[in-house]
Design a protein around this motif. Structure first.
Motif, PDB file in Angstrom:
ATOM      1  N   CYS A 171       0.842  -1.193   0.000  1.00  0.00           N
ATOM      2  CA  CYS A 171       0.000   0.000   0.000  1.00  0.00           C
ATOM      3  C   CYS A 171       0.881   1.249   0.000  1.00  0.00           C
ATOM      4  CB  CYS A 171      -0.906   0.018   1.228  1.00  0.00           C
ATOM      5  SG  CYS A 171      -1.786  -1.541   1.466  1.00  0.00           S
ATOM      6  N   ALA A 172       0.690   2.077  -1.000  1.00  0.00           N
ATOM      7  CA  ALA A 172       1.611   3.193  -1.238  1.00  0.00           C
ATOM      8  C   ALA A 172       1.751   4.143  -0.051  1.00  0.00           C
ATOM      9  CB  ALA A 172       1.146   3.968  -2.473  1.00  0.00           C
ATOM     10  N   TYR A 173       0.666   4.335   0.706  1.00  0.00           N
ATOM     11  CA  TYR A 173       0.687   5.317   1.797  1.00  0.00           C
ATOM     12  C   TYR A 173       1.304   4.769   3.075  1.00  0.00           C
ATOM     13  CZ  TYR A 173      -3.341   2.399   2.647  1.00  0.00           C
ATOM     14  OH  TYR A 173      -4.134   1.302   2.822  1.00  0.00           O
ATOM     15  N   CYS A 174       1.673   3.489   3.091  1.00  0.00           N
ATOM     16  CA  CYS A 174       2.078   2.848   4.345  1.00  0.00           C
ATOM     17  C   CYS A 174       3.584   2.662   4.414  1.00  0.00           C
ATOM     18  CB  CYS A 174       1.362   1.497   4.456  1.00  0.00           C
ATOM     19  SG  CYS A 174       1.797   0.598   5.949  1.00  0.00           S
ATOM     20  N   VAL A 175       4.181   2.988   5.572  1.00  0.00           N
ATOM     21  CA  VAL A 175       5.637   2.815   5.720  1.00  0.00           C
ATOM     22  C   VAL A 175       6.055   1.352   5.675  1.00  0.00           C
ATOM     23  CG1 VAL A 175       6.497   4.849   6.931  1.00  0.00           C
ATOM     24  CG2 VAL A 175       5.319   3.087   8.226  1.00  0.00           C
ATOM     25  N   GLY A 226      -4.410  12.814   8.946  1.00  0.00           N
ATOM     26  CA  GLY A 226      -3.790  13.670   7.936  1.00  0.00           C
ATOM     27  C   GLY A 226      -2.545  12.980   7.395  1.00  0.00           C
ATOM     28  N   TYR A 227      -2.460  12.884   6.093  1.00  0.00           N
ATOM     29  CA  TYR A 227      -1.366  12.126   5.488  1.00  0.00           C
ATOM     30  C   TYR A 227      -0.005  12.762   5.786  1.00  0.00           C
ATOM     31  CZ  TYR A 227       1.679   9.921   2.095  1.00  0.00           C
ATOM     32  OH  TYR A 227       2.730   9.264   1.516  1.00  0.00           O
ATOM     33  N   VAL A 228       0.882  11.951   6.360  1.00  0.00           N
ATOM     34  CA  VAL A 228       2.258  12.392   6.611  1.00  0.00           C
ATOM     35  C   VAL A 228       3.110  11.840   5.467  1.00  0.00           C
ATOM     36  CG1 VAL A 228       4.203  12.310   8.210  1.00  0.00           C
ATOM     37  CG2 VAL A 228       1.863  12.214   9.100  1.00  0.00           C
ATOM     38  N   PRO A 229       3.634  12.724   4.605  1.00  0.00           N
ATOM     39  CA  PRO A 229       4.363  12.232   3.431  1.00  0.00           C
ATOM     40  C   PRO A 229       5.568  11.375   3.828  1.00  0.00           C
ATOM     41  CG  PRO A 229       3.898  14.566   3.236  1.00  0.00           C
ATOM     42  CD  PRO A 229       3.591  14.187   4.649  1.00  0.00           C
ATOM     43  N   ILE A 230       5.608  10.148   3.334  1.00  0.00           N
ATOM     44  CA  ILE A 230       6.657   9.219   3.728  1.00  0.00           C
ATOM     45  C   ILE A 230       7.267   8.536   2.508  1.00  0.00           C
ATOM     46  CG2 ILE A 230       5.943   8.557   6.087  1.00  0.00           C
ATOM     47  CD1 ILE A 230       4.567   6.190   4.003  1.00  0.00           C
ATOM     48  N   SER A 231       6.893   8.998   1.309  1.00  0.00           N
ATOM     49  CA  SER A 231       7.312   8.245   0.134  1.00  0.00           C
ATOM     50  C   SER A 231       7.465   9.170  -1.074  1.00  0.00           C
ATOM     51  CB  SER A 231       6.241   7.186  -0.138  1.00  0.00           C
ATOM     52  OG  SER A 231       6.214   6.838  -1.491  1.00  0.00           O
ATOM     53  N   ASN A 232       8.348   8.756  -2.003  1.00  0.00           N
ATOM     54  CA  ASN A 232       8.523   9.534  -3.235  1.00  0.00           C
ATOM     55  C   ASN A 232       7.628   9.048  -4.360  1.00  0.00           C
ATOM     56  OD1 ASN A 232      10.462  11.474  -2.452  1.00  0.00           O
ATOM     57  ND2 ASN A 232      12.010   9.854  -2.398  1.00  0.00           N
ATOM     58  N   ASP A 233       6.727   8.166  -4.028  1.00  0.00           N
ATOM     59  CA  ASP A 233       5.772   7.634  -4.992  1.00  0.00           C
ATOM     60  C   ASP A 233       5.010   8.795  -5.642  1.00  0.00           C
ATOM     61  OD1 ASP A 233       3.460   6.427  -6.154  1.00  0.00           O
ATOM     62  OD2 ASP A 233       3.786   4.687  -4.860  1.00  0.00           O
ATOM     63  N   ASN A 234       4.980   8.843  -6.982  1.00  0.00           N
ATOM     64  CA  ASN A 234       4.326  10.000  -7.604  1.00  0.00           C
ATOM     65  C   ASN A 234       2.796   9.961  -7.566  1.00  0.00           C
ATOM     66  OD1 ASN A 234       3.809   8.132  -9.530  1.00  0.00           O
ATOM     67  ND2 ASN A 234       5.198   8.990 -11.085  1.00  0.00           N
ATOM     68  N   ARG A 235       2.242   8.900  -6.968  1.00  0.00           N
ATOM     69  CA  ARG A 235       0.795   8.888  -6.768  1.00  0.00           C
ATOM     70  C   ARG A 235       0.410   9.693  -5.525  1.00  0.00           C
ATOM     71  NH1 ARG A 235       0.068   2.502  -6.475  1.00  0.00           N
ATOM     72  NH2 ARG A 235       2.162   2.748  -5.655  1.00  0.00           N
ATOM     73  N   LEU A 236       1.430  10.089  -4.744  1.00  0.00           N
ATOM     74  CA  LEU A 236       1.165  10.708  -3.444  1.00  0.00           C
ATOM     75  C   LEU A 236       1.827  12.074  -3.325  1.00  0.00           C
ATOM     76  CD1 LEU A 236       1.835   7.552  -1.297  1.00  0.00           C
ATOM     77  CD2 LEU A 236      -0.305   8.821  -1.313  1.00  0.00           C
ATOM     78  N   PRO A 237       1.333  12.929  -2.395  1.00  0.00           N
ATOM     79  CA  PRO A 237       1.993  14.209  -2.148  1.00  0.00           C
ATOM     80  C   PRO A 237       3.469  13.984  -1.810  1.00  0.00           C
ATOM     81  CG  PRO A 237      -0.082  14.102  -0.950  1.00  0.00           C
ATOM     82  CD  PRO A 237       0.149  12.751  -1.538  1.00  0.00           C
ATOM     83  N   ILE A 250      -6.479  11.135   5.126  1.00  0.00           N
ATOM     84  CA  ILE A 250      -6.990  12.265   4.352  1.00  0.00           C
ATOM     85  C   ILE A 250      -5.840  13.117   3.819  1.00  0.00           C
ATOM     86  CG2 ILE A 250      -9.228  12.430   5.504  1.00  0.00           C
ATOM     87  CD1 ILE A 250      -7.664  14.950   6.889  1.00  0.00           C
ATOM     88  N   GLY A 251      -6.074  13.713   2.678  1.00  0.00           N
ATOM     89  CA  GLY A 251      -5.066  14.584   2.092  1.00  0.00           C
ATOM     90  C   GLY A 251      -4.073  13.858   1.199  1.00  0.00           C
ATOM     91  N   ALA A 252      -4.202  12.527   1.102  1.00  0.00           N
ATOM     92  CA  ALA A 252      -3.321  11.789   0.201  1.00  0.00           C
ATOM     93  C   ALA A 252      -3.961  11.689  -1.174  1.00  0.00           C
ATOM     94  CB  ALA A 252      -3.043  10.399   0.757  1.00  0.00           C
TER      95      ALA A 252
END
Lengths: 253, 417
Positions: free
Chosen positions: B70-74, B256-267, B226-228
């Motif tokens: 899952c892209a948003y997960c560390v 609130g989404y804490v940016p943790i990745s360089n994935d271009n699907r995410l902030p 939220i916010g991702a």
């Protein structure tokens, strides 16, 4: 104005109320502290604490106040704020003189004051339930030191007794110099005169259980790891954990 | 126990668990009747992190090894990070020893998914079972349901846990498909339904047979990031409302989404965490749960985004000035609750106090009500605002009184796509 001196205890306070009525003291100023009696109070009245008198006042009050109202009165007493007994007296007088319950009349300054002070004490009670940090000694005693703003030990007793029913514990209030001790059966008040400094870790060396340090290290690590740096909010942190409590908190020491 | 190794594991597995924002330890009234260890009650925050969040539970993963991506997960499998795993016994020992020192209210156990959903979930249930049976532990236990776990194992979990939760993760199926290709929404909704049904049946049974063991007394909760992804507050709040109404959820958390990745699907990393928006969503959530607001009063087609500079209650009041002024001496409790600047406690106080005497502004002030905010909306006897204020003027006047604590990191809802 007449000074009414009582012994400073909860039981004694109600004897004072009884005697104010008994001796028809019109304009009392109640004090539980041994004060230098100046010439203004040449006519001070010394209360004789008497369980029967106290019981009579309490019984009467229980008819006039809800359990919540009565417990607010107790919490207000434990605030130990200066001259709070006089607010309590006016509140009681108002309650006794009125046919209907008065405890929700927040438009009355004494009722509102009592509500607000008792809430502050309640908040401190809740904080102590949160901020007590037990340390395990070699003889299997869980021991904690606190420095609460108000005299909340009588209020937190039940919570700790229910929760930690299978471990011996002691919570000590360094300001009021007494503690509560649970011996696996009952909680009792203890006064120990510590002849060492509670903050001085070295005076404790050797008394702790060998695993104590491990769990303190782990707790500190946990506290650090759950923080999200990107969301840092020092103001909120300090608002919830005021600095005056830090010295007894493992994770903030 | 090797101190360094266990400390390292704890740091990895606490760090990976911290994005789950639930810290609640209330809603369950487990008594210590067996002279064992622990009670649950109103919930206590034993500490607060430097970001100001409550620390109530030992919140850890059993392992951060995960077969999902899952892209948003560390903990996603493609992320190059250190992996670790606790043994069941290690989690039990940590919980008991932290609890005995009054550090925590209990345990919140979750995990990355290894082997399969049921295998993972069984380990979590085993921890709870050991705590309850071997250690007579009556503290709080929150178990995260693993998506796709079977009904049988979920039902067993509820016998030991106070709360069960499963995260819906994304506000819409589309976003979920985009960011969590291994997860399907149905794998989350099904367990919710199972838990909901089991709770209803358990409560019915308990009415008939008093000694029926209680199933998940603190109910279930969920969380969404939220916010991702580009969803509006309208979509988010309607989903939350559905969870409250149809799933009997106790809580919906907004993370609130804490940016943790360089994935271009995410902030991108460095994008500020949408903390103001998160706060506004919680305010809106409170309005639905405690203030008697319907979701359509908070957001609608014309107002799909919450105001960032004022709270949703004030926002509603300004859109509905025709309702005001409300007379605090006669208005219904429910209406008083709707006045900006008056909260639940104060509304109750007003209603209680006015039985004795007519309430004036001075009384309200003493009770601690924010008159500067409330005065545009209330009337007390012959005291009220004489000037006919326009919504924009009220907003301006209220905003000019205090600097928002959030001002420095205002990040409004900029459409991402």
């Amino acid at each position: 104005m007449q000074l009414v001196l009582y012994d400073g205890t909860w039981i004694g306070f109600f004897s004072a109320i009884f005697e104010i009525y008994e001796y028809k003291i019109a304009d009392p100023l109640i004090s539980g502290r041994e004060v230098e009696i100046g010439s203004i109070f040449s006519n001070s009245h010394k209360v004789h604490t008497d369980e029967t008198k106290t019981r009579r006042v309490i019984n009467k009050l229980r008819q006039k106040l809800s359990p919540v109202g009565f417990s607010q009165l107790y919490k207000t007493f434990l605030s130990e704020e200066k001259e709070i007994e006089n607010v309590m007296f006016r509140f009681i007088r108002y309650a006794l003189s009125s046919k209907n319950s008065i405890e929700n009349n927040y438009a009355d300054p004494d009722v509102l004051m009592l509500q607000q002070v008792s809430r502050k004490v309640h908040r401190e009670k809740h904080r102590m339930e949160a901020f007590v940090r037990f340390q395990l000694t070699k003889d299997q005693l869980y021991y904690a030191v606190i420095q609460p703003d108000y005299n909340v030990l009588p209020l937190i007793m039940k919570h700790f007794k229910d929760r930690y029913a299978d471990q011996r514990w002691l919570i000590y209030d360094v300001i009021r110099k007494y503690g509560i001790y649970y011996d696996l059966h009952k909680v009792s008040e203890v006064s120990i005169d510590f002849n060492f400094d509670c903050n001085d870790e070295s005076s404790f060396a050797g008394i702790y259980n060998e695993e104590e340090n491990l769990y303190q290290v782990l707790w500190k690590q946990y506290f650090k790891s759950v923080n999200i740096e990107a969301r840092k909010n020092t103001r909120l942190h300090i608002q919830h954990m005021p600095k005056r409590y830090w010295k007894y908190l493992v994770e903030k020491k | 126990m090797n101190t360094d190794r266990i400390t390292e594991k704890l740091s990895i597995l606490a760090d990976a668990a911290k994005y789950d924002v639930s810290c609640s330890s209330s809603g369950s009234k487990r008594k210590n009747l067996n002279k064992g260890l622990g009670t649950t009650g109103n919930g206590i925050c034993h500490a607060y992190t430097e970001d100001g969040r409550c620390v109530s539970l030992l919140k850890i993963l059993l392992t951060n090894v995960c077969i999902f991506d899952c892209a948003y997960c560390v903990s996603r499998k493609s992320n190059d990070i250190k992996r670790a795993a606790f043994t069941v016994q290690e989690v039990v020992d940590l919980t008991i020893n932290f609890y005995r020192r009054n550090y925590i209210e209990g345990l919140f156990i979750s995990s990355g998914i290894f082997t399969n959903a049921d295998y993972t979930m069984e380990r979590l249930v085993l921890i709870a079972k050991k705590l309850r049976t071997e250690h007579k532990f009556n503290g709080y236990i929150h178990i995260k349901t693993i998506p796709g776990a079977s009904e049988e194992i979920i039902k067993e979990a509820g016998l030991y846990a106070d709360r069960l939760s499963i995260n819906v993760e994304m506000p819409t199926e589309k976003s979920l498909a985009l960011l969590a290709p291994d997860k399907k929404r149905i794998d989350m909704i099904e367990p919710m339904k199972i838990v909901k049904q089991a709770i209803i049946e358990n409560r019915e049974e308990k009415k008939l047979f008093k000694n029926t063991p209680i199933f998940a007394p603190a109910g279930q909760s969920t969380q969404m990031v939220i916010g991702a992804t580009p969803e509006t507050d309208l979509e988010i709040l309607y989903l939350a409302n559905g969870f409250y109404k149809k799933m009997n959820m106790r809580r919906v958390y907004y993370s609130g989404y804490v940016p943790i990745s360089n994935d271009n699907r995410l902030p991108a990393i460095g994008t500020p965490v949408p903390m103001v928006r998160e706060n506004r969503l919680y305010q809106a959530d409170w309005l639905m749960r405690f203030y008697g607001f319907e979701v359509h009063e908070i957001v609608d087609k014309n107002n799909p985004l919450l105001d960032m500079d004022i709270d949703p209650k004030l926002s509603w009041a300004l859109r509905n000035l025709q309702v005001f002024p409300i007379d605090v001496n006669i208005a219904d409790y429910k209406l008083i609750l709707r006045v900006p600047g008056i909260g639940v406690q104060n509304a109750k106080k007003i209603v209680a106090a006015r039985k004795y005497t007519a309430i004036g502004f001075a009384h309200l002030k003493k009770m601690g009500i924010s008159i500067n905010r409330a005065r545009y909306f209330i009337k007390a006897g012959n005291e009220y605002e004489i000037k006919d204020w326009q919504p924009s003027e009220i907003k301006h006047s209220i905003l000019s009184e205090g600097a928002s604590k959030y001002k420095p990191n205002f990040s409004s809802q900029i459409p991402l796509f």
